[in-house]
Scaffold this active site. Structure first.
Site, PDB file in Angstrom:
ATOM      1  N   LYS A  52       0.843  -1.207   0.000  1.00  0.00           N
ATOM      2  CA  LYS A  52       0.000   0.000   0.000  1.00  0.00           C
ATOM      3  C   LYS A  52       0.875   1.255   0.000  1.00  0.00           C
ATOM      4  CE  LYS A  52      -3.907  -2.396   2.130  1.00  0.00           C
ATOM      5  NZ  LYS A  52      -4.704  -2.720   3.329  1.00  0.00           N
ATOM      6  N   GLN A  96      -4.678  -1.883   9.698  1.00  0.00           N
ATOM      7  CA  GLN A  96      -4.626  -3.167   8.999  1.00  0.00           C
ATOM      8  C   GLN A  96      -5.194  -4.266   9.902  1.00  0.00           C
ATOM      9  OE1 GLN A  96      -3.750  -3.471   5.759  1.00  0.00           O
ATOM     10  NE2 GLN A  96      -4.123  -5.662   5.765  1.00  0.00           N
ATOM     11  N   ASP A 119     -11.131   2.744   4.368  1.00  0.00           N
ATOM     12  CA  ASP A 119     -11.470   1.328   4.190  1.00  0.00           C
ATOM     13  C   ASP A 119     -12.977   1.153   3.971  1.00  0.00           C
ATOM     14  OD1 ASP A 119      -9.401  -0.598   4.197  1.00  0.00           O
ATOM     15  OD2 ASP A 119      -9.084  -0.346   6.356  1.00  0.00           O
TER      16      ASP A 119
HETATM   17  N1  GUN Z   1      -7.170  -7.024   6.093  1.00  0.00           N
HETATM   18  C1  GUN Z   1      -7.539  -7.710   4.985  1.00  0.00           C
HETATM   19  N2  GUN Z   1      -8.107  -6.884   4.076  1.00  0.00           N
HETATM   20  C2  GUN Z   1      -8.085  -5.647   4.635  1.00  0.00           C
HETATM   21  C3  GUN Z   1      -8.518  -4.374   4.177  1.00  0.00           C
HETATM   22  O1  GUN Z   1      -9.067  -4.191   3.077  1.00  0.00           O
HETATM   23  N3  GUN Z   1      -8.313  -3.343   5.052  1.00  0.00           N
HETATM   24  C4  GUN Z   1      -7.745  -3.507   6.275  1.00  0.00           C
HETATM   25  N4  GUN Z   1      -7.617  -2.431   7.063  1.00  0.00           N
HETATM   26  N5  GUN Z   1      -7.338  -4.678   6.717  1.00  0.00           N
HETATM   27  C5  GUN Z   1      -7.496  -5.742   5.899  1.00  0.00           C
END
Ligand code: GUN
Length: 290
Positions: A52, A96, A119
Site C-alpha cells: 500500500k 490493517q 477502508d
Molecule cells: N485485512 C484484509 N483486508 C483488509 C482491508 O481491506 N483493510 C484492512 N484495514 N485490513 C485488511
C-alpha cells in the site's frame, strides 16, 4: 477462459490517479496523505501494508506507516486512532486487520472518524453504501466491481453467489452486486459455512465470488460451465521450494476450475491489486472532500 488481470486494471487506475496528483502538484497544492497502522508482526499484514505504501509512492501520495507492538493494548491503539482522527495533515487512514486478540476489532472500526475511514468499514460508510449514497466503498468489493466494469462483464439478471459473509468482503459485495447499477442488478445469494446444498448452489451461479478463507475450497464440480469466478482468498502455505518459504493459495482450486470458466481471477494479480487501487481512490476522495 479469460484471466481477469487485476494488475493491469489497477495500473490503469493508478495512472488515472497519478495524473490528478500531478495536476495538484502543478497547481502548487498539497497532495493526498494516507496513513496505515500496523499492529504486531503478522507477515501477510506487513506485506500488504508495504504494498500500500509502495502504491502511494508510485502515484505521488504521501504515506505514513505507524508500527505498533504485538502487545499494544486496546487503549493505546484507540489513543493512536484519536490522534490520527485529529491530524490535519492526514486525509485518510486504515488500521490493517486482523489486530491481535487483546484488541476488539469492532471498537477499532467504531473509533475511526467516518470522514477518514478510507477502508469504508465504519457504520456510517456501510450505511451510506446500503442506501446508495456517496461514501467510501469497502476496498475489496469495490475493486471487484471495478474489475467487472473494466472487463464489461454482464451482471444484470445473473445469479451471483457470494461465498462468505464477512463484514469487509462478503456482506458489502452482496449489497453492491444487487444494487440498481452497472455492474450490479444481479440476483444475489450469500452462502456460508452453514449453507445447505452448497455444491448445488454454487453450481447455479453465473458469477461466483469466493471469500471463505479456506484454501482451494471451490472445486471444479462446484462451478457451472461458463461461470465468472472471482477468488478473494489468499492464504500463505509453507513451501520450501520458494525463497520466501511460502506461497499464496486461493479459495478456488484454480488449476482444475479455470477451464470451466468464462472469466477467472488468479490468487496473485487478481483481486489484491484491485483492493489496493480502491484504497487509493478512497484516499483521493477523502482529500477532495476536505
Ligand atoms: N485485512 C484484509 N483486508 C483488509 C482491508 O481491506 N483493510 C484492512 N484495514 N485490513 C485488511
Amino acid at each position: 477462459m479469460q484471466l481477469l488481470d487485476g494488475t493491469a486494471c489497477s495500473q490503469q487506475i493508478r495512472q488515472e490517479i497519478a495524473a490528478q496528483v500531478n495536476e495538484l502538484k502543478a497547481a502548487g497544492k498539497r497532495v493526498p496523505h494516507l496513513a496505515a497502522v500496523l499492529v504486531g508482526n503478522d507477515g501477510a499484514s506487513q506485506n500488504y501494508v508495504a504494498m500500500k505504501v509502495r502504491d502511494c509512492e508510485e502515484i505521488g501520495f504521501n504515506s505514513t506507516v505507524i508500527r505498533m507492538d504485538e502487545n499494544t493494548s486496546e487503549e493505546e491503539l484507540l489513543a493512536k486512532i484519536d490522534e490520527l482522527n485529529k491530524d490535519e495533515d492526514i486525509d485518510g487512514f486504515i488500521v490493517q486487520l486482523p489486530v491481535p486478540p487483546q484488541i476488539d476489532e469492532n471498537k477499532v472500526i467504531l473509533a475511526i472518524d467516518s470522514a477518514k475511514d478510507v477502508d469504508g468499514f465504519c457504520p456510517e460508510n456501510v450505511g451510506n453504501m446500503c442506501l446508495g449514497l456517496p461514501t467510501f466503498l469497502s476496498a475489496t468489493p469495490n475493486g471487484i466491481m471495478e474489475l467487472l466494469k473494466r472487463y464489461d462483464i454482464e451482471t444484470e439478471g445473473k445469479h451471483c453467489v457470494v461465498l462468505g459473509r464477512s463484514n469487509i468482503v462478503g456482506t458489502p459485495m452482496a449489497i453492491l452486486m444487487s444494487r440498481n447499477s452497472k455492474p450490479g442488478n444481479a440476483t444475489v445469494t450469500i452462502a456460508h459455512s452453514r449453507t445447505a446444498n452448497l455444491k448445488e448452489l454454487c453450481r447455479s451461479a453465473d458469477i461466483l465470488i469466493v471469500a471463505i478463507g479456506k484454501t482451494e475450497f471451490v472445486t471444479a464440480d462446484m462451478v457451472k460451465e461458463g461461470a465468472v469466478v472471482i477468488d478473494v482468498g489468499q492464504t500463505r502455505v509453507p513451501d520450501d521450494s520458494r525463497k520466501s518459504g511460502f506461497r499464496n493459495v486461493g479459495d478456488v482450486d484454480f488449476e482444475n476450475v479455470k477451464d470451466k470458466c468464462s472469466y477467472i481471477t488468479f490468487v496473485t494479480g487478481g483481486v489484491g491489486p484491485m483492493t489496493r487501487a480502491s484504497l487509493l481512490q478512497n484516499t483521493l476522495k477523502a482529500y477532495q472532500r476536505r
